[in-house]
Design a protein around this motif. Structure first.
Motif: not given
Length: 209
Positions: A153-162, A180-189
């Motif tokens: 899967y393509r993965l995005l992790v919402l840093r400030d919603a974890c 290493l596995h996902a793009d880590v972004i903010d909820v605003a992104d």
């Protein structure tokens, strides 16, 4: 670590809200702020036509009985009868229960894919991109990211919603492990990406005339 909004195809994307349950949230600092950020992600997904899915952990009596004594994470819960199926503490938090088109899957171990039919559900809908929010960062978030990465899967992790009970551990995982596995972004992104994708789902198959 990306700080810009990724391109999304709504009908191929799902937002996974994981372990946002009263029994889990009570062990976190500032759960109200975390829930509000999860609600923002939820609203953005709804507006863009992105599938919303809830993941929760809950145990039927036979599930409690099946937890081995050497399981450090779940044996104490099983002995205490915690997170029992049907108990309010095991339900999705009321602030995130919007009804409608959201799916809910129930697990009895850490990863969202373990002991569930989540993979088949996602693939049956043609979903190949997952946006992840959840508690704990060292638990369901880390386990699900690694499991989903192995499933391509393509993965995005919402840093400030974890969140994690240990803020330093949360930061370490977000900065050194999860990228290493996902793009880590903010909820605003994610909100910006959802707005950009809304209404122009160009890859959706068109019906034949």
């Amino acid at each position: 670590m990306p700080s810009t909004s990724p391109a999304l195809v709504p009908h191929r994307t799902a937002l996974l809200l994981m372990d946002f349950q009263p029994a889990v949230l009570e062990d976190l600092p500032e759960p109200e702020r975390l829930l509000e950020r999860a609600r923002r992600a939820q609203r953005a997904a709804l507006a863009a036509g992105i599938q919303e899915m809830h993941v929760r952990v809950a145990f039927a009596p036979e599930d409690h009985a099946a937890v081995p004594a050497h399981n450090k994470a779940f044996a104490p819960l099983a002995r205490a009868g915690r997170l029992a199926e049907g108990a309010p503490e095991a339900d999705v938090h009321p602030l995130l229960r919007t009804g409608g088109r959201a799916h809910t899957v129930t697990k009895t171990r850490v990863s969202a894919f373990s002991t569930t039919g989540l993979d088949a559900l996602l693939r049956g809908q043609g979903i190949d991109t997952l946006v992840l929010a959840g508690t704990f960062t060292c638990g369901v978030v880390l386990s699900t990211v690694r499991d989903a990465a192995d499933r391509d899967y393509r993965l995005l992790v919402l840093r400030d919603a974890c969140a994690d009970g240990d803020p330093a551990r949360h930061e370490l995982l977000m900065h050194s492990v999860l990228p290493l596995h996902a793009d880590v972004i903010d909820v605003a992104d994610f909100e910006a990406a959802a707005r950009a994708a809304s209404g122009r789902d160009e890859d959706r198959p068109r019906p034949r005339p």
